[in-house]
Design an enzyme around this catalytic site. Structure first.
Site, PDB file in Angstrom:
ATOM      1  N   ASP A 194       0.819  -1.223   0.000  1.00 40.05           N
ATOM      2  CA  ASP A 194       0.000   0.000   0.000  1.00 40.05           C
ATOM      3  C   ASP A 194       0.848   1.267   0.000  1.00 40.05           C
ATOM      4  O   ASP A 194       0.667   2.155  -0.828  1.00 40.05           O
ATOM      5  CB  ASP A 194      -0.917   0.056   1.231  1.00 40.05           C
ATOM      6  CG  ASP A 194      -2.088  -0.896   1.123  1.00 40.05           C
ATOM      7  OD1 ASP A 194      -2.463  -1.254  -0.013  1.00 40.05           O
ATOM      8  OD2 ASP A 194      -2.631  -1.283   2.174  1.00 40.05           O
ATOM      9  N   SER A 207      -4.174  -9.140   6.509  1.00 43.49           N
ATOM     10  CA  SER A 207      -3.675  -7.806   6.809  1.00 43.49           C
ATOM     11  C   SER A 207      -3.092  -7.849   8.222  1.00 43.49           C
ATOM     12  O   SER A 207      -3.780  -8.164   9.178  1.00 43.49           O
ATOM     13  CB  SER A 207      -4.841  -6.818   6.727  1.00 43.49           C
ATOM     14  OG  SER A 207      -4.498  -5.634   7.393  1.00 43.49           O
TER      15      SER A 207
HETATM   16  N1  ARG Z   1      -8.508  -4.344  15.329  1.00 45.24           N
HETATM   17  C1  ARG Z   1      -7.312  -3.772  15.878  1.00 45.24           C
HETATM   18  C2  ARG Z   1      -7.469  -2.305  16.098  1.00 45.24           C
HETATM   19  O1  ARG Z   1      -8.374  -1.698  15.604  1.00 45.24           O
HETATM   20  C3  ARG Z   1      -6.079  -4.087  15.050  1.00 45.24           C
HETATM   21  C4  ARG Z   1      -6.018  -3.448  13.705  1.00 45.24           C
HETATM   22  C5  ARG Z   1      -4.692  -3.705  13.090  1.00 45.24           C
HETATM   23  N2  ARG Z   1      -4.667  -3.657  11.669  1.00 45.24           N
HETATM   24  C6  ARG Z   1      -4.504  -4.696  10.871  1.00 45.24           C
HETATM   25  N3  ARG Z   1      -4.502  -4.493   9.600  1.00 45.24           N
HETATM   26  N4  ARG Z   1      -4.338  -5.911  11.299  1.00 45.24           N
HETATM   27  O2  ARG Z   1      -6.674  -1.717  16.783  1.00 45.24           O
END
Ligand code: ARG
Length: 425
Positions: free
Chosen positions: A34, A196
């Site tokens: 990205d 991700s």
């Molecule tokens: N759900 C968690 C938060 O909002 C982790 C997000 C992390 N991003 C990812 N692409 N895994 O803090």
């Protein structure tokens, strides 16, 4: 293109940058697909210069020289790499430990804690390198855009922000095509697991791909940090964590600086399958999402801290603090790092943690983390009082019935009034 262009560039918030306003951009650069595509795309679409900033928060297995080289190769004026591990541990993870911070009962907030620091550094480096705009790689569906942008505009109301992923309408396939077309190296390609990922020294998360099927258990290939419990050692291991006023200061009797302590705790926990959390989560933007977390350091440290805190706290502190802990986690999750209430809560957390000194031993075994021993000079525990048999003079068992009669007075009265038989029955 005209249509995409309009969608991409029209703004809804005052801090978003119109193309004409963008002179030089500070890009938060991870080296991934990205932000690499973005590095090129910003130069082309905005005809702007780009300075890259990469922040080391202890994400394992990163080669920062490679990332820097890639940024420069893609046309960045410069790429600054900042080792912020110590600041992250001291000013972000430590307050979270003092607040036993878990959002939704399971997420220790490592990403949420990292974002305000990353955003703060972005503002600092943007000013230092004369950038008028900050760019990041967050999507328009997540929490991270909220955390980064609300921090940036709190710290510098004049700073402009662009988040190209929110508008450019490219999926992963299109991004890869764009990368190929523009000579951007794409590593792994189709072999990389379709998740991700975000990580730092306080934990690792995976989202997306097969994880989105919440009716299925996660595939084995999700777990890149923590040993799956079924493959963890058959022998348990005990870890003794020492605290001074709420700060973890030693592991198994060895004094360690915070970063090193967290890294070592993480490594021991990972070996024993500790800290796997399969989490359905309420994002701040309204969506529900499933995350697979691997948080071995947090599993050990939070469990030990909570145990010690309970030992030194009164019944009133112990029933009240978890409510504030929960609210602390909510504010941080929601990206409001500079909200005054968070400062107020921190003052409370610090006050309670003044007493949190001592040692807790946790036993790790095939994914479980269990306190098995504790010791504190401030423990409100006295075996001579609590033990079986005749107690010493301080606790009089003869006094208990008097206490019970008075303690239960209102509850008994209310029960009897609510259940009294009415006259005509
Ligand atoms: N759900 C968690 C938060 O909002 C982790 C997000 C992390 N991003 C990812 N692409 N895994 O803090």
């Amino acid at each position: 293109m005209a249509d995409t262009q309009r969608r991409t560039l029209s703004k809804t918030a005052s801090y978003e940058a119109e193309p004409g306003e963008v002179g030089r951009v500070l890009l938060l650069y991870s080296g991934g697909l990205d932000t690499s595509v973005m590095l090129k795309w910003i130069q082309d679409e905005y005809e702007a210069e780009v300075v890259a900033l990469t922040v080391n928060l202890g994400q394992p297995d990163e080669d920062y020289e490679v990332i820097r080289g890639k940024a420069l190769q893609l046309g960045a004026l410069d790429c600054h790499v900042v080792d912020a591990r110590e600041e992250f541990a001291r000013d972000y993870v430590l307050p979270a430990i003092k607040a036993n911070a878990l959002y939704g009962g399971g997420y220790p907030l490592f990403t949420a804690l990292g974002r305000p620091l990353i955003a703060k550094l972005a503002v600092e480096y943007a000013r230092r390198t004369e950038c008028d705009t900050i760019a990041h790689g967050c999507t328009g569906k997540g929490n991270d855009q909220v955390r980064i942008e609300s921090t940036v505009i709190a710290l510098d109301p004049a700073m402009k922000i662009i988040a190209p992923v929110r508008g450019w309408q490219m999926g992963r396939e299109e991004e890869i095509a764009y990368a190929r077309e523009h000579g951007i190296p794409v590593k792994g390609g189709t072999e990389t697991p379709p998740y991700s990922i975000d990580d730092n020294l306080w934990g690792r998360s995976s989202e997306g791909g097969p994880i989105e099927d919440i009716a299925e258990p996660p595939r084995d290939d999700v777990f890149q940090l923590v040993t799956r419990p079924e493959e963890a050692p058959d022998e348990p291991e005990d870890v003794k964590v020492g605290f001074e006023r709420g700060v973890p200061v030693s592991l198994n009797g060895e004094s360690l600086a915070l970063v090193e302590l967290l890294e070592r705790a993480g490594a021991i926990g990972a070996r024993h399958g500790a800290g796997i959390v399969d989490h359905i989560e309420d994002r701040i933007v309204g969506l529900k999402v499933r995350d697979i977390y691997e948080v071995p350091a947090a599993a050990i440290i939070l469990s030990a801290h909570k145990e010690l805190e309970k030992l030194v706290g009164t019944i009133h502190q112990n029933t009240f603090k978890p409510r504030l802990d929960e609210h602390w986690a909510y504010l941080v999750y929601a990206g409001l790092w500079y909200e005054p209430l968070l400062g107020d809560l921190n003052a409370f957390m610090d006050a309670v943690n003044e007493q949190v000194t001592g040692e807790v031993t946790v036993r790790l075994f095939k994914g479980s983390v269990r306190p098995v021993a504790r010791r504190s000079p401030n423990a409100l525990y006295d075996p001579a009082l609590a033990g079986f048999g005749e107690s010493g003079g301080l606790f009089s068992q003869q006094a208990s019935p008097g206490f019970i009669e008075i303690w239960s007075l209102q509850s008994r009265m209310a029960y009897n009034i609510r259940n009294r038989e009415t006259e005509d029955e």
